[in-house]
Design an enzyme around this catalytic site. Structure first.
Site, mmCIF file in Angstrom:
data_model
loop_
_atom_site.group_PDB
_atom_site.id
_atom_site.type_symbol
_atom_site.label_atom_id
_atom_site.label_comp_id
_atom_site.label_asym_id
_atom_site.label_seq_id
_atom_site.Cartn_x
_atom_site.Cartn_y
_atom_site.Cartn_z
ATOM 1 N N LYS A 34 0.862 -1.191 0.000
ATOM 2 C CA LYS A 34 0.000 0.000 0.000
ATOM 3 C C LYS A 34 0.892 1.232 0.000
ATOM 4 O O LYS A 34 1.878 1.280 0.743
ATOM 5 C CB LYS A 34 -0.883 0.020 1.258
ATOM 6 C CG LYS A 34 -2.177 -0.768 1.087
ATOM 7 C CD LYS A 34 -3.180 -0.451 2.202
ATOM 8 C CE LYS A 34 -4.355 -1.412 2.171
ATOM 9 N NZ LYS A 34 -5.214 -1.305 3.354
ATOM 10 N N ARG B 88 -16.949 -7.462 5.477
ATOM 11 C CA ARG B 88 -17.877 -6.435 5.011
ATOM 12 C C ARG B 88 -18.756 -6.914 3.871
ATOM 13 O O ARG B 88 -19.926 -6.639 3.826
ATOM 14 C CB ARG B 88 -17.097 -5.186 4.571
ATOM 15 C CG ARG B 88 -16.573 -4.390 5.725
ATOM 16 C CD ARG B 88 -15.606 -3.343 5.295
ATOM 17 N NE ARG B 88 -14.371 -3.936 4.806
ATOM 18 C CZ ARG B 88 -13.244 -3.275 4.634
ATOM 19 N NH1 ARG B 88 -13.201 -1.988 4.864
ATOM 20 N NH2 ARG B 88 -12.170 -3.881 4.218
ATOM 21 N N SER C 269 -11.455 2.940 5.855
ATOM 22 C CA SER C 269 -10.490 4.030 6.030
ATOM 23 C C SER C 269 -10.408 4.872 4.761
ATOM 24 O O SER C 269 -10.349 6.104 4.831
ATOM 25 C CB SER C 269 -9.106 3.465 6.337
ATOM 26 O OG SER C 269 -9.141 2.678 7.488
HETATM 27 P P1 ADP Z 1 -9.238 -1.262 5.278
HETATM 28 O O1 ADP Z 1 -9.603 -2.556 4.605
HETATM 29 O O2 ADP Z 1 -10.416 -0.353 5.530
HETATM 30 O O3 ADP Z 1 -8.010 -0.578 4.768
HETATM 31 P P2 ADP Z 1 -7.748 -2.509 7.375
HETATM 32 O O4 ADP Z 1 -6.747 -3.148 6.501
HETATM 33 O O5 ADP Z 1 -7.220 -1.619 8.423
HETATM 34 O O6 ADP Z 1 -8.866 -1.655 6.701
HETATM 35 O O7 ADP Z 1 -8.723 -3.620 7.961
HETATM 36 C C1 ADP Z 1 -8.426 -4.480 9.017
HETATM 37 C C2 ADP Z 1 -9.550 -5.479 9.171
HETATM 38 O O8 ADP Z 1 -10.751 -4.799 9.561
HETATM 39 C C3 ADP Z 1 -9.940 -6.269 7.934
HETATM 40 O O9 ADP Z 1 -10.308 -7.568 8.356
HETATM 41 C C4 ADP Z 1 -11.131 -5.524 7.394
HETATM 42 O O10 ADP Z 1 -11.970 -6.336 6.623
HETATM 43 C C5 ADP Z 1 -11.806 -5.131 8.703
HETATM 44 N N1 ADP Z 1 -12.698 -3.983 8.579
HETATM 45 C C6 ADP Z 1 -12.394 -2.723 8.214
HETATM 46 N N2 ADP Z 1 -13.491 -1.940 8.218
HETATM 47 C C7 ADP Z 1 -14.529 -2.731 8.602
HETATM 48 C C8 ADP Z 1 -15.945 -2.539 8.775
HETATM 49 N N3 ADP Z 1 -16.505 -1.356 8.550
HETATM 50 N N4 ADP Z 1 -16.701 -3.590 9.146
HETATM 51 C C9 ADP Z 1 -16.129 -4.800 9.366
HETATM 52 N N5 ADP Z 1 -14.823 -5.046 9.206
HETATM 53 C C10 ADP Z 1 -14.028 -4.053 8.840
#
Ligand code: ADP
Length: 166
Positions: free
Chosen positions: A41, A91, A130
């Site tokens: 990323k 999600r 995010s």
């Molecule tokens: P993103 O995918 O938003 O960049 P991260 O890599 O920080 O976020 O995600 C970490 C974990 O949190 C992953 O398993 C992702 O699917 C989960 N996650 C992020 N946002 C949500 C949400 N709104 N509802 C459920 N799970 C979430």
């Protein structure tokens, strides 16, 4: 004692992430929230250290939520910290396909020592991400439904640092 690892980029942590963390802390004895450096990323909004400090500030009163930063594979971090499972938030169906593969690889790498537990955010947070929060913030729109005020203030501070205070 059942310890679990919740890895993510958390750039920044959203109310969707927080909802998952709080559910996990109800279910397990300890949750190790792990801010991961993802080399694929591109440079995000906050540094690894900043992302970790924000989450620490949010949970400093919670005894069973620990916050660390790490690089490399989440499954290795889980084994190192004696976590029995990795928590993932689901999600959508597209998340599911990827998670099925990931949990299998993680079981193989860890010799069945690290399992995966998928949780679902409450419906009001299910579609919060995010990247969506950053987009909405860039457009100068209200993000208070999606992030904690602590996070919102840090985002404003970061914008002021980058563009200079007006
Ligand atoms: P993103 O995918 O938003 O960049 P991260 O890599 O920080 O976020 O995600 C970490 C974990 O949190 C992953 O398993 C992702 O699917 C989960 N996650 C992020 N946002 C949500 C949400 N709104 N509802 C459920 N799970 C979430």
């Amino acid at each position: 004692m059942t310890k679990v690892l919740y890895p993510g980029s958390f750039d920044p942590i959203t109310k969707g992430h927080m909802n998952i963390i709080e559910q996990a802390s109800d279910l397990f004895d300890e949750v190790v929230v792990t801010v991961m450096q993802n080399p694929s990323k591109k440079e995000g909004m906050f540094t690894l250290e900043e992302r970790m400090e924000i989450i620490k500030e949010l949970y400093h009163r919670m005894n069973n939520i620990k916050v660390i930063a790490a690089t490399g594979a989440a499954v290795d971090v889980a084994m190192l910290n004696e976590c029995k499972a990795i928590i993932r938030g689901l999600r959508s169906l597209s998340d599911y396909d990827y998670e099925v593969q990931l949990q299998q690889i993680n079981k193989e790498i860890s010799n069945n020592k690290v399992n995966t537990v998928c949780l679902f955010a409450d419906k009001e947070y299910q579609f919060v991400s995010s990247s969506m929060v950053k987009e909405v913030f860039k457009l100068d729109k209200d993000i208070s439904n999606y992030v904690d005020p602590v996070v919102q203030n840090q985002m404003i501070k970061k914008r002021d640092e980058v563009y200079g205070r007006s």
